[in-house]
Design an enzyme around this catalytic site. Structure first.
Site, mmCIF file in Angstrom:
data_model
loop_
_atom_site.group_PDB
_atom_site.id
_atom_site.type_symbol
_atom_site.label_atom_id
_atom_site.label_comp_id
_atom_site.label_asym_id
_atom_site.label_seq_id
_atom_site.Cartn_x
_atom_site.Cartn_y
_atom_site.Cartn_z
ATOM 1 N N TYR A 296 -3.959 11.788 -4.492
ATOM 2 C CA TYR A 296 -4.777 11.003 -5.446
ATOM 3 C C TYR A 296 -5.999 11.668 -5.629
ATOM 4 C CZ TYR A 296 -1.279 7.141 -5.512
ATOM 5 O OH TYR A 296 -0.463 6.063 -5.709
ATOM 6 N N HIS B 64 6.082 6.841 -7.304
ATOM 7 C CA HIS B 64 5.686 5.432 -8.033
ATOM 8 C C HIS B 64 4.636 5.761 -8.935
ATOM 9 C CE1 HIS B 64 3.186 4.993 -4.784
ATOM 10 N NE2 HIS B 64 2.436 4.477 -5.441
ATOM 11 N N ARG C 185 5.244 6.357 1.063
ATOM 12 C CA ARG C 185 5.472 5.808 -0.025
ATOM 13 C C ARG C 185 6.724 6.249 -1.044
ATOM 14 N NH1 ARG C 185 2.860 2.223 -2.886
ATOM 15 N NH2 ARG C 185 5.055 1.694 -2.995
ATOM 16 N N HIS D 39 1.541 3.606 -10.904
ATOM 17 C CA HIS D 39 0.964 2.178 -10.874
ATOM 18 C C HIS D 39 0.718 1.824 -12.558
ATOM 19 C CE1 HIS D 39 -0.423 1.977 -6.557
ATOM 20 N NE2 HIS D 39 -0.403 3.123 -6.620
ATOM 21 N N TYR E 72 4.196 10.378 -0.497
ATOM 22 C CA TYR E 72 3.014 10.672 0.171
ATOM 23 C C TYR E 72 2.809 9.747 1.313
ATOM 24 C CZ TYR E 72 1.079 6.699 -2.212
ATOM 25 O OH TYR E 72 0.445 5.478 -2.916
#
Lengths: 204, 235
Positions: B103, B155, B152, B157, B142
Site C-alpha cells: 500500500y 482484496h 491477507r 476495499h 500481503y
C-alpha cells in the site's frame, strides 16, 4: 429478499483513498495527490446559522489514542432540514450537504467546521434536540459504530426522546461541551470506544 | 420511496468483538449498544452528484505516466437494496494494495516494491441501474502482524453509501478460490458461510476482454427494503 453484503474493517491504509488531505502524513513520498471527495469543513457560502467547531479525541480500551480512525458526521442544516432529496426548489443552505469526514491526527484528534444544526422531527410528532449522527470506522472495527453528538447548551436535551432512552449515568458521553471563550464556539466531543467512560453507541 | 431497515439483516455482519482479529479486542464497545428507533436523522443520508467524481477516477491504471505492473482486471457489478432494486447515483470508493501487495502508506513496511505508476484508489457513481465499473490491477496478498505467518487474501476495499446513513457500508471484495481464506480472521469474522461468500467476486468470462483484461463481477447488497403488508400492523 436479498441478503446484505457483510461489513469488513476499513483497515489501516484507507487514507490515500478516503482521507487524502487528512491529519497525518501517511504518504511515503510527500502528500497524496488524490482529490478529496468529502472533507472536514462543511461550511458552504450559503450556509446560515451559527458557525461552530467540533473537536474531539478518540481512544481505545486502554485509553490510547486511535490515530487511524475515520469519523463521519451527518446533520441537518441550521433550520433543521436534511438534504435528502435532490431537485428541490432553491432554498437557503441548498449547498450545505450536512455530511463531513475527518481523519484523526497522531494524537487521535478529529475535528469539523460546520454550523449548529436546528431541531429536526422526531418520533411521535415531537422534535429532537439539535444533534449530529456520528459514524466511526477504524482498523480493529469490523463494522462501523454509530453514536450521536448533542450540545451542552441546549435545554431541549432534557426532553429528547432518543437521549432519554440512554441510561442517565451514561447520557453525558453524548454531550459535546462548549468551551468558554472560543469564537467560533468550539464544542469538545471525546469518544471512548471502550472502558469505564465508554461512549454510548447505538444499535440501529 | 421510503424503505425500512430491519436490524435482523445485520446478523450477516461480524460481531464488534472478534478476538481472532486481535485489534478488535481494545477497539470494540464493551457495554451493550442502546437500541433506538430510526428517526429522520438515520433515515436520510448524504447525496452525491456526478460532480463528486471526475472522468478517469474509475480507471486506476491511468492515474500516472505509465501503466502499473500486474494483472489488469475489470471489477464491475451492481449495488442493490434488499429487494434487489438498484441503488442508483450512489458513491462507490475503492482502495487497494498494488500487484505486489504493498500500500502507498508509510505504516505499510512490507518489503515489496511500491509501483510509481499505481496509487490504488478509485471512485465512481452508480448509474440508474445501480451499475459500477472499475479498471485496476489485481492486488497482491500481503503479510500482517495479527499472528505468526498471517497473510491477507487478495482484496479490494469498498466504501458505499446508499439511500440513508444506515446503508453506509465499508467492506472488502475478495477473489474466487483464494487459498488464504481459511486462515484469515477478518474474512472469517463473518460467522455465516453464505454471508462470507457474498464478499467473494466471481470470475466473469463473458465480460473478460480478449487480449486485454480478466473480469470479475461483484454485486453489493445494502440494507433497506420495502415494508411488506405482513409487517404492517395497520393491515
Amino acid at each position: 429478499m436479498s441478503d446484505i453484503t457483510p461489513s469488513q474493517t476499513v483497515g489501516p491504509f484507507f487514507a490515500y483513498g478516503l482521507t487524502p488531505k487528512g491529519r497525518c502524513e501517511w504518504a511515503p513520498n510527500g502528500s497524496y495527490s488524490w482529490k478529496e471527495t468529502v472533507g472536514d469543513n462543511l461550511i458552504t457560502p450559503d450556509a446560515t446559522g451559527q458557525k461552530i467547531h467540533i473537536e474531539g479525541r478518540i481512544t481505545d480500551g486502554d485509553g490510547v489514542q486511535i490515530n487511524d480512525a475515520m469519523i463521519e458526521i451527518w446533520q441537518a442544516d441550521s433550520q433543521g432540514r436534511y438534504l435528502h432529496a435532490r431537485g428541490e426548489q432553491p432554498r437557503p443552505n441548498a449547498k450545505f450537504t450536512g455530511f463531513g469526514r475527518s481523519a484523526t491526527d497522531k494524537n487521535g484528534v478529529f475535528g469539523f467546521d460546520t454550523v449548529k444544526p436546528g431541531a429536526v422531527a422526531g418520533p411521535n410528532g415531537k422534535s429532537q434536540a439539535p444533534h449530529i449522527v456520528v459514524c466511526i470506522f477504524s482498523r480493529g472495527m469490523l463494522r462501523q459504530i454509530y453514536t450521536r453528538l448533542y450540545f451542552s447548551d441546549e435545554a431541549a436535551n432534557a426532553t429528547d426522546s432518543i437521549l432519554n432512552l440512554v441510561p442517565a449515568d451514561r447520557r453525558g458521553t453524548l454531550i459535546a461541551h462548549k468551551e468558554a471563550g472560543t469564537e467560533p464556539s468550539c464544542y469538545r466531543f471525546d469518544i471512548h470506544v471502550q472502558g469505564d467512560n465508554e461512549t454510548v453507541f447505538f444499535d440501529i | 420511496m421510503s424503505l425500512i431497515y430491519p436490524k435482523e439483516s445485520l446478523n450477516a455482519y461480524p460481531k464488534h468483538l472478534s478476538p481472532e482479529y486481535k485489534s478488535t479486542v481494545k477497539r470494540s464497545p464493551s457495554k451493550p449498544l442502546i437500541i433506538v428507533p430510526h428517526t429522520l436523522s438515520e433515515l436520510t443520508g448524504p447525496v452525491f452528484g456526478h460532480d463528486a467524481v471526475q472522468d478517469g477516477d474509475a480507471d486506476l491504471t491511468k492515474q500516472h505516466k505509465g501503466e502499473p505492473l500486474g494483472e489488469r482486471i475489470i471489477v464491475h457489478g451492481h449495488v442493490y437494496d434488499e429487494d434487489k432494486r438498484p441503488v442508483a447515483d450512489t458513491l462507490v470508493e475503492i482502495w487497494q494494495a498494488n500487484a505486489c501487495g504493498r500500500y502507498v502508506h508509510i505504516v505499510d513496511q512490507h518489503p515489496a516494491p511500491l509501483d510509481p505508476n499505481f496509487t490504488g484508489t478509485g471512485r465512481t457513481i452508480t448509474d440508474k441501474n445501480g451499475y459500477y465499473k472499475f479498471i485496476t490491477v489485481k492486488p497482491g496478498a500481503y503479510p500482517w502482524g495479527n499472528h505468526h505467518n498471517a497473510w491477507r487474501p487478495n482484496h479490494i476495499h469498498f466504501s458505499v453509501f446508499g439511500q440513508s446513513f444506515l446503508t453506509r457500508l465499508v467492506t472488502q471484495m475478495y477473489f474466487p478460490g483464494d487459498y488464504l481464506f481459511p486462515y484469515d480472521p477478518i474474512f472469517n469474522s463473518v460467522p455465516d458461510e453464505k454471508a462470507r461468500l457474498r464478499m467473494v467476486s466471481t470470475f466473469d468470462l463473458e465480460n473478460t476482454i480478449p487480449d486485454w483484461a480478466l473480469c470479475f463481477r461483484w454485486d453489493i447488497v445494502l440494507r433497506g427494503r420495502e415494508q411488506t403488508p405482513l409487517d404492517n400492523d395497520e393491515h
